[in-house]
Structure formats: C-alpha cells, structure tokens
Design an enzyme around this catalytic site. Structure first.
Site, PDB file in Angstrom:
ATOM      1  N   HIS A   1      91.026  52.017  26.231  1.00 29.26           N
ATOM      2  CA  HIS A   1      91.822  53.110  26.749  1.00 29.26           C
ATOM      3  C   HIS A   1      93.593  52.962  26.325  1.00 29.26           C
ATOM      4  O   HIS A   1      94.748  53.201  25.869  1.00 29.26           O
ATOM      5  CB  HIS A   1      91.103  53.972  28.445  1.00 29.26           C
ATOM      6  CG  HIS A   1      90.571  55.163  27.699  1.00 29.26           C
ATOM      7  ND1 HIS A   1      88.994  55.385  28.320  1.00 29.26           N
ATOM      8  CD2 HIS A   1      90.466  56.119  27.777  1.00 29.26           C
ATOM      9  CE1 HIS A   1      88.426  55.538  28.568  1.00 29.26           C
ATOM     10  NE2 HIS A   1      89.676  56.361  28.559  1.00 29.26           N
ATOM     11  N   GLU A   2      93.237  51.400  26.869  1.00 27.46           N
ATOM     12  CA  GLU A   2      94.932  51.597  26.727  1.00 27.46           C
ATOM     13  C   GLU A   2      95.270  50.894  25.752  1.00 27.46           C
ATOM     14  O   GLU A   2      96.881  51.235  25.125  1.00 27.46           O
ATOM     15  CB  GLU A   2      95.209  49.906  27.631  1.00 27.46           C
ATOM     16  CG  GLU A   2      96.549  49.535  28.049  1.00 27.46           C
ATOM     17  CD  GLU A   2      98.049  50.206  28.895  1.00 27.46           C
ATOM     18  OE1 GLU A   2      98.686  50.237  28.598  1.00 27.46           O
ATOM     19  OE2 GLU A   2      97.461  50.939  29.369  1.00 27.46           O
TER      20      GLU A   2
END
Length: 503
Positions: free
Chosen positions: A430-431
């Site tokens: 996600h990052e």
C-alpha cells in the site's frame, strides 16, 4: 376452497359454492365423539400426537381461511366467480393467534427476511438527495471539471512509465526460464530459489526507480505501481507453487499420486493475464464468451468511471484545496473537513470497487473464459475488520493465506504474529502504490494498514460481547468516515508542502 367450522375443520364447499350447515354440524358432532373415544382408549402419547395433528390441521385451515378472506375482500365479480361466501370465511371461533412470532424489525427477525423494498427506498432517496446536491453545486460553483482530466499534451512525458509497463513481461519469462532449468537439472534447488528472489526484487525496484526519476503524473505512477505489485504477487505465487508441486512430485509419500511437475509457458502466460494472483497449472473454465454481456459491462465501466471522475473533480478536489493540514491547526476545523470529505470519498471508493472488482475483473474473466469469479464476498456485512479484509478482495486474500499466513503457521509461527506478518506485507505494498507516485515517504498508508491489526482484535471482542452490528458500524466508521478521508488530506497537504519547498 374450503370453509371452516367452529373447530377449525376444513369443509369442502357444495356445488353452488355454499357449505351445507347440516353437514357441517354432523361433522362437528362426529369429530367430537371421535375425540372423546380416543381420549378414553388412547394413551397420553397418542393424545399428544392427536393434538399436534390438530395444530397442523388448524394451521393449514388458518392459511386457507386467510386466503378465502383475502378473496372475499375483493370485488363482487371475483367472489362470485370463485364460488365463495363471506358468511363462512374466517369464522370468529377460529383462533387468530396460534404461535409466538416476532415483529419484522425486531433484533431476532430483522436478518431473516428480505429488505428489497427498503433497499429500493434507499436508492430512491439517495438519487433524489444527491441529484439536488449536484444541481445546487453546479448552480453555485459552475462546471469545475478540467478538459485535461483524462489526457493532455503533458501526458506524453509519461512515456518512460509506459515503456516500463511493457518491459515487465520480461520477468515472467525469466521465472519460466529458471523453472525450466530446474526441471532439466541444470541448476539445483537452492540456486533456483536465489534466482527467483533476485527476479522478484528486481521486478519491484526497477519500476520504483523509473517512477522516482521521471516527472510523471500521479495517475500514471499509481497505474505503474499497481501493475508492478500485481506482477510481483503473481511471480511469487508461480515460484512458490512450482516449488511445492516439485516437492510433492518428488516425495515418497504423495498426497495425490497424480501430481506431476512440468513447466508450461502457455499456463504461465494465461496466469499472468488471468484475474487471479494464485498460480495453478489449470483453472475452471466457462464454456463460451458472451459478447453482448461484455458490451453491457464495458458500457457500465465507462459510465461509472466517468461518475468517479466527476465526483473527484467537482467535489473532492475543491474540498481538499480549501482545507488545511489535519494535524496542524484547529481540531474542530479538521473534523469538519474530514466529515465533509467523507461522503464524496465514500462514493468514489464504492465506484472504484464496482468498476474494478465487479466490472473489470468480470470482463477479463469472460474474455479469458475464467470460471472462478468470486472476486469479492459480501464485505458490506462484515461483522469485524478481520471479516472485511477476508471478504472484500478475494484474489489478495487467497494469495495471503496461501503464500504468507499458512506458510508461517507451518514453520511454527504463532497465529497472531502470522496475522501481523500478513498485514505487514499488505502495508508495504500500500505504501509503495501511494508514496512512490507522490514521492513522499511519510508512511501514512503503512501506518493506516498496520492500525488495522488492533482494530481486528477490538472488533472481534466487540462482536463476541455485543453482537455483529457494533463491529459492522466500527468497520464503516474506521474506513469510510475517518480513515480514508484523513489519508487523502494528509497526502495532499504533504504533497503541496513538498512542491512549495521545491519551488
């Protein structure tokens, strides 16, 4: 149709539609004498059985009487054609209350019935309310959508990212070459594992480097990073599954004697474009391609994508531009901005889910005749945050339990650390998908995903203690009212501060 006597016994009507009163009384007397005889000669168990049978007959008689009463409530022509007579329908002597029943909206009965009518009401109210808000917004602010929302001349600067997308196909070919060399005994098992690790790591680092080096648009960067993560997950599944099949095929105690290890470029090519992240040599297939159905789904995809773009440009962008950093300044102002942003952000998120998980993946599955189309479950009924993560994205969930969670359990890692490891992998990707295109590494997305771990245990406890509704409400609040709008504001203002410092 039948007419009921005072004891609830169904009596057939006569030819002209009116029950014979003498015949009704004779049946009543005969029934009473028979019941008296049974009570004198039968044991108590038979009496209970007879009572149960009478209850069954009474229930059937009640339903018949209700139907007759409904018919009798119609017009005179209907009653005459049906041969009914209101003098003998729903007799006062027939009990109107026979068993305990809950009200439809009580907590014990609310989930045991259809709510299609209430759903239609909600749809009508949402359409009416949001139509008014759209008209009011257009009258007040005008048309805010820029003509370069989809494409502009500056988009041509993103050609390195496009070339990077095309070059990602090299990595599956490299993984196939490694498996082919293992099959032909050219390399050993440890060497194959090391080569797969090098391939998968290069597949991630190469697009990250290209994205950070090129001054590309945010949408182009997100697209490249999403594709990079998908290819990485597929490569890991291909290497891990091939290793497991190879191990089972060479073991003395096979679980399935038909398991055999072979390498097929056709199977790998199909897997790389199929709507799944879990590799297997063959998949369930649908018999044909429904061209008309594909055209309808594609039309929906265009419509909902346009709606998503309209909401972003007309609502979200003005709200975000007119806001302050949520962690700097007045707390009440930050809460007001987050709440104002939550509704359009929720609509965009639902449109994104519908466009990608339902429309796009089903279109892709139909074109490839991919049979297993369980891309999501009813996550909107999630009783806890853990249920949500298990149901909303089934391709990723199946990958996680297949290649992360259960492998951790098999090497004796406890359940809770295995859950944390699975969320850690999800948080990293996600990052990557957000921070790399924004060129910001403040770890907001990473912390947002890792914050789900305590929420999983909290909502599980609340579900066991107070029932499913509490966990479901916490899930909706944490994701749609607080979590996502807060992340949008944080990344936007950090991005604006970064651009301001660079200029």
């Amino acid at each position: 149709m039948a007419v009921l006597d005072s004891g609830g016994v169904a009596v057939p009507p006569t030819e002209n539609g009116v029950a014979d009163l003498d015949r009704l009384h004779r049946r009543k007397s005969s029934s009473d004498s028979s019941n008296g005889l049974l009570s004198d000669t039968s044991p108590s168990d038979d009496v209970g059985a007879a009572a149960a049978e009478r209850d069954r007959v009474d229930s059937a008689a009640e339903e018949e009487a209700q139907g007759t009463a409904n018919l009798a409530g119609g017009d005179a022509e209907t009653r005459e054609s049906a041969g009914g007579d209101v003098r003998f329908t729903y007799r006062p002597s027939v009990p109107a209350h026979r068993r305990t029943r809950e009200s439809p909206l009580s907590s014990d009965a609310i989930f045991k019935q259809s709510h299609a009518g209430l759903f239609n009401l909600c749809v009508v109210v949402l359409v009416a309310v949001n139509s008014r808000l759209i008209i009011e917004n257009l009258m007040k602010y005008g048309w805010l959508i820029r003509t370069d929302f989809w494409f502009s001349s500056t988009s041509l600067r993103d050609w390195p990212l496009f070339m990077c997308c095309l070059s990602l196909s090299v990595f599956p070919l490299a993984a196939f070459t490694v498996e082919k060399m293992v099959l032909q005994k050219f390399i050993s098992e440890p060497v194959a594992i090391i080569l797969h690790v090098i391939i998968t790591m290069t597949e991630v680092l190469y697009p990250v480097y290209v994205t950070l080096r090129c001054d590309s648009a945010f949408l182009s960067g997100v697209t490249l990073m999403l594709l990079t993560c998908i290819v990485w997950l597929k490569l890991v599944s291909y290497a891990h599954t091939s290793y497991d099949i190879r191990t089972l095929a060479n073991s003395a105690d096979k679980v399935d004697p038909e398991i055999s290890y072979y390498v097929s470029l056709k199977s790998l090519a199909y897997f790389m474009v199929a709507p799944t992240l879990c590799y297997q040599p063959s998949y369930p297939r649908s018999p044909c391609i429904r061209k008309g159905w594909v055209a309808r789904q594609f039309a929906k995809l265009v419509i909902f994508t346009g709606l998503m773009g309209f909401i972003i440009e007309q609502y979200i962008n003005p709200i975000v531009r007119n806001s302050k950093h949520p962690l700097k300044g007045d707390l009440l102002y930050a809460i007001e901005r987050v709440l104002k942003l939550s509704v359009p952000n929720l609509y965009v998120w639902l449109c994104m889910f519908y466009c990608f998980f339902h429309l796009w993946l089903n279109i892709l599955a139909e074109l490839l005749c991919f049979g297993d189309r369980e891309f999501y479950k009813d996550w909107w009924n999630a009783k806890s945050v853990g249920d949500y993560w298990r149901m909303w994205n089934m391709p990723v969930h199946k990958w996680m339990v297949r290649h992360v969670y259960f492998p951790c359990l098999r090497i004796k890692i406890p359940k809770v650390p295995a859950i944390i490891i699975a969320f850690l992998v999800s948080a990293v990707f996600h990052e990557l998908c957000i921070a790399v295109p924004c060129r910001l590494f403040n770890l907001w997305a990473f912390m947002g995903i890792m914050f789900q771990v305590p929420l999983v245990f909290i909502t599980n406890f609340l579900q066991e203690r107070f029932g499913s509704m509490v966990g479901n409400m916490i899930f909706w609040f944490s994701f749609c009212i607080f979590g996502q709008p807060m992340c949008v504001l944080l990344y936007y203002h950090d991005l604006m501060n970064r651009k301001g410092s660079m200029s």
